[in-house]
Enzyme design. Structure first.
Site, PDB file in Angstrom:
ATOM      1  N   TYR A  35       0.822  -1.206   0.000  1.00  0.00           N
ATOM      2  CA  TYR A  35       0.000   0.000   0.000  1.00  0.00           C
ATOM      3  C   TYR A  35       0.858   1.259   0.000  1.00  0.00           C
ATOM      4  CZ  TYR A  35      -4.149  -2.833   0.863  1.00  0.00           C
ATOM      5  OH  TYR A  35      -5.159  -3.735   0.750  1.00  0.00           O
ATOM      6  N   SER A  94       1.647   4.206  -3.754  1.00  0.00           N
ATOM      7  CA  SER A  94       1.190   5.599  -3.723  1.00  0.00           C
ATOM      8  C   SER A  94      -0.309   5.694  -3.476  1.00  0.00           C
ATOM      9  CB  SER A  94       1.536   6.302  -5.032  1.00  0.00           C
ATOM     10  OG  SER A  94       2.890   6.157  -5.337  1.00  0.00           O
ATOM     11  N   CYS A  95      -0.786   5.078  -2.403  1.00  0.00           N
ATOM     12  CA  CYS A  95      -2.228   5.034  -2.170  1.00  0.00           C
ATOM     13  C   CYS A  95      -2.711   6.229  -1.374  1.00  0.00           C
ATOM     14  CB  CYS A  95      -2.592   3.750  -1.435  1.00  0.00           C
ATOM     15  SG  CYS A  95      -1.910   3.700   0.236  1.00  0.00           S
ATOM     16  N   GLY A  96      -1.890   7.238  -1.196  1.00  0.00           N
ATOM     17  CA  GLY A  96      -2.360   8.412  -0.488  1.00  0.00           C
ATOM     18  C   GLY A  96      -1.582   8.701   0.772  1.00  0.00           C
TER      19      GLY A  96
END
Length: 275
Positions: free
Chosen positions: A110, A114-116
């Site tokens: 995750y 680059s999921c935030g």
């Protein structure tokens, strides 16, 4: 299985004239990647070289580093309730002791995808999982003229793009500008994973004297995948993102953007370019 393009009926309007005809569009289907039987990720991809895609994805996530880490890759038989094999699910089986525990793997996945999460967390994740420092060999230098020749070489190798106009491309070049491998996909990150996966299958990692050329922009994710494969130079036709520049600078990568004709911007690692 393995269809890169599909024929579709379209209504064509040209200068007020209406006609029916067949058009060729790029194929897009989901691929589920399982690790030792457990679902890990789903990506939308152009069918073809799925095993290389899965292997390259796991290289970029820090799971695989050498062919000894891999036991098998296979399509999952009976992937549907009816027992059909859709060729859209692959299971990667690692050698004993290779795969990290599930919590560590999913946390790393995750983060590096680059999921935030914040930029620092993403940079730290790549730093802690990269297997090879990028080679800083003084003999590896490239001329602007050589770099300027790469987009045309990449474009000439895009066979499916010529038919559909709907695929991204990633090409692997040697330091003399010779095209070593090329992949096309609806997702440029998939094209890079396929390149890295094929190199992994041939035992060629790290790619310490290679140049990765991508169509479109250079995102953090693409720089991450290049770093994890040991690629020292990444060139893109369009712009990089700020986090891509940060990761390239921190890892010692040469990052070139807006590579069009004889023009280009060098965002990091200019020591490898003969200025």
């Amino acid at each position: 299985m393995g269809r890169a393009a599909v024929s579709r009926k379209v209504v064509r309007i040209r200068q007020g004239s209406v006609s029916g005809r067949a058009d060729t569009v790029a194929a897009e289907e989901p691929l589920e990647i399982r690790l030792n039987g457990e679902a890990l990720a789903i990506t939308m991809r152009t069918p073809g070289d799925d095993f290389a895609l899965a292997a390259g994805f796991l290289v970029s996530e820090g799971v695989l580093g050498s062919v000894e880490d891999l036991r098998t890759i296979a399509y999952c038989a009976g992937a549907t309730e009816e027992g059909r094999n859709t060729y859209n699910v692959v299971d990667v089986r690692t050698a004993e002791g290779v795969a990290p525990d599930r919590f560590t793997l999913h946390r790393n996945f995750y983060t590096t995808s680059s999921c935030g999460l914040c930029g620092k967390a993403s940079l730290d994740a790549v730093r802690t999982t990269a297997r090879w420092p990028l080679a800083d060999d003084p003999s590896l230098t490239l001329t602007p003229r050589l770099l300027a020749s790469l987009p045309e070489s990449l474009r000439e190798g895009q066979k499916v793009f010529s038919r559909t106009g709907g695929l991204h491309a990633a090409g692997l070049f040697d330091e003399h500008g010779t095209l070593l491998d090329l992949q096309e996909d609806v997702g440029r990150h998939n094209a890079v994973d396929k390149l890295v996966g094929r190199a992994f299958q041939k035992g060629l990692l790290p790619l310490s004297r290679a140049v990765l050329m991508v169509s479109g922009r250079a995102s953090f994710e693409l720089v991450q995948k290049a770093v994890m494969a040991g690629v020292p130079v990444l060139a893109a036709v369009s712009a990089p993102s700020s986090l891509a520049c940060d990761l390239a600078d921190e890892s010692g990568m040469t990052l070139v953007g807006f590579l069009r004709g004889d023009s280009m911007n060098i965002y990091s690692g200019e020591r490898r370019i003969q200025l």
